[in-house]
Motif scaffolding. Structure first.
Motif, mmCIF file in Angstrom:
data_model
loop_
_atom_site.group_PDB
_atom_site.id
_atom_site.type_symbol
_atom_site.label_atom_id
_atom_site.label_comp_id
_atom_site.label_asym_id
_atom_site.label_seq_id
_atom_site.Cartn_x
_atom_site.Cartn_y
_atom_site.Cartn_z
ATOM 1 N N THR A 47 42.228 -115.217 -16.282
ATOM 2 C CA THR A 47 43.469 -114.719 -15.696
ATOM 3 C C THR A 47 43.673 -115.359 -14.322
ATOM 4 N N VAL A 48 44.830 -115.099 -13.751
ATOM 5 C CA VAL A 48 45.180 -115.659 -12.452
ATOM 6 C C VAL A 48 45.090 -114.571 -11.386
ATOM 7 N N GLU A 112 49.174 -117.377 -19.513
ATOM 8 C CA GLU A 112 49.401 -116.761 -20.826
ATOM 9 C C GLU A 112 48.582 -115.473 -20.964
ATOM 10 N N ASN A 113 47.301 -115.543 -20.612
ATOM 11 C CA ASN A 113 46.432 -114.367 -20.720
ATOM 12 C C ASN A 113 46.859 -113.260 -19.759
ATOM 13 N N SER A 114 47.208 -113.626 -18.528
ATOM 14 C CA SER A 114 47.594 -112.624 -17.530
ATOM 15 C C SER A 114 48.790 -111.824 -18.005
ATOM 16 N N GLN A 115 49.774 -112.512 -18.561
ATOM 17 C CA GLN A 115 50.963 -111.812 -19.054
ATOM 18 C C GLN A 115 50.632 -110.891 -20.224
ATOM 19 N N TYR A 148 60.361 -101.302 -3.949
ATOM 20 C CA TYR A 148 59.687 -101.352 -5.242
ATOM 21 C C TYR A 148 58.335 -102.018 -5.100
ATOM 22 N N VAL A 149 57.448 -101.719 -6.038
ATOM 23 C CA VAL A 149 56.149 -102.357 -6.111
ATOM 24 C C VAL A 149 56.126 -103.183 -7.393
ATOM 25 N N LEU A 150 56.000 -104.492 -7.225
ATOM 26 C CA LEU A 150 55.837 -105.394 -8.356
ATOM 27 C C LEU A 150 54.345 -105.603 -8.526
ATOM 28 N N SER A 151 53.820 -105.291 -9.682
ATOM 29 C CA SER A 151 52.386 -105.383 -9.909
ATOM 30 C C SER A 151 52.138 -105.552 -11.400
ATOM 31 N N ASN A 152 50.976 -105.085 -11.833
ATOM 32 C CA ASN A 152 50.671 -105.022 -13.259
ATOM 33 C C ASN A 152 50.260 -103.590 -13.581
ATOM 34 N N GLU A 153 50.055 -103.295 -14.845
ATOM 35 C CA GLU A 153 49.783 -101.925 -15.266
ATOM 36 C C GLU A 153 48.538 -101.333 -14.617
ATOM 37 N N SER A 154 47.536 -102.142 -14.348
ATOM 38 C CA SER A 154 46.296 -101.627 -13.761
ATOM 39 C C SER A 154 46.350 -101.551 -12.236
ATOM 40 N N LEU A 155 47.385 -102.132 -11.630
ATOM 41 C CA LEU A 155 47.509 -102.221 -10.172
ATOM 42 C C LEU A 155 46.324 -102.949 -9.539
ATOM 43 N N GLN A 156 45.710 -103.862 -10.286
ATOM 44 C CA GLN A 156 44.612 -104.676 -9.776
ATOM 45 C C GLN A 156 45.029 -106.144 -9.845
ATOM 46 N N ALA A 160 49.803 -111.337 -8.584
ATOM 47 C CA ALA A 160 49.962 -112.490 -9.482
ATOM 48 C C ALA A 160 51.196 -112.348 -10.360
ATOM 49 N N ALA A 161 51.653 -111.122 -10.601
ATOM 50 C CA ALA A 161 52.835 -110.900 -11.444
ATOM 51 C C ALA A 161 54.062 -111.606 -10.878
ATOM 52 N N LEU A 162 54.084 -111.818 -9.587
ATOM 53 C CA LEU A 162 55.183 -112.524 -8.934
ATOM 54 C C LEU A 162 55.355 -113.934 -9.501
ATOM 55 N N PHE A 163 54.263 -114.511 -9.999
ATOM 56 C CA PHE A 163 54.275 -115.894 -10.467
ATOM 57 C C PHE A 163 54.395 -116.011 -11.987
ATOM 58 N N TYR A 164 54.463 -114.886 -12.690
ATOM 59 C CA TYR A 164 54.671 -114.954 -14.139
ATOM 60 C C TYR A 164 56.037 -115.606 -14.392
#
Length: 184
Positions: A47-48, A112-115, A148-156, A160-164
């Protein structure tokens, strides 16, 4: 009300527990991926992660990365451990060489994996803080609805979601008046 000696004994006990737990986790991690240097065994877990460049210049000399101004995307092997704890191993130049892959291959695989593994979320800040504190958004913090908070489901490692691919464009469509990004 406690003696310094008793406090120090408790601190030492906690430290020893932490060390033992760390050894246990490392053993568990070795069991989860028996051969960290085998690309075929780790490629679906790469992952990234985002790092600030100015604070990590020395580290970035030895890891494959992509630079975006003062932000670097680096790569890691992400493993769900005991109790769903996220364990990561940073991919350095030596590990990339053992894998026999290039930085562009790492990037494509990691994105790909991160998404897939760390799905993007964009939620009001008060809601996120409320979830983290186990309270309602109103009790947690009064925040303007436009934060707003842009993140991923785990908040960890969620920055990196900014770059998806397509994320910024989607946000732009939902906030046509414009927006600011404050990486954290």
């Amino acid at each position: 009300g406690m003696s310094v000696e008793r406090i120090m004994t408790q601190i030492a006990g906690t430290a020893v527990e932490g060390i033992e737990k760390g050894r246990s986790v490392l053993g568990d991690m070795a069991d989860l991926i028996p051969d960290m240097s085998d690309w075929d065994k780790v490629k679906d877990k790469v992952t990234v992660r985002v790092l600030g460049v100015s604070r990590n210049t020395e580290l970035l000399q030895n890891v494959p990365c992509r630079l975006y101004g003062d932000i670097a995307l680096i790569y890691q092997v992400s493993i769900k451990g005991p109790d769903d704890a996220l364990m990561t191993v940073r991919i350095d130049d030596g590990l990339m060489e053992r894998y026999g892959v290039s930085e562009p291959q790492l990037y494509d695989t990691a994105m790909e994996n991160s998404q897939r593994l760390q799905k993007v979320t964009c939620r009001p800040m008060g809601e996120v803080i409320g979830d983290l504190l186990g309270t309602s958004p109103e009790e947690a913090m009064e925040t303007p609805a436009s934060l707003y908070v842009l993140s991923n489901e785990s908040l960890q490692f969620g920055a990196a979601a900014l770059f998806y691919p397509g994320v910024i464009e989607k946000i732009g469509k939902n906030i046509p008046e414009g927006f600011y990004i404050l990486p954290s």
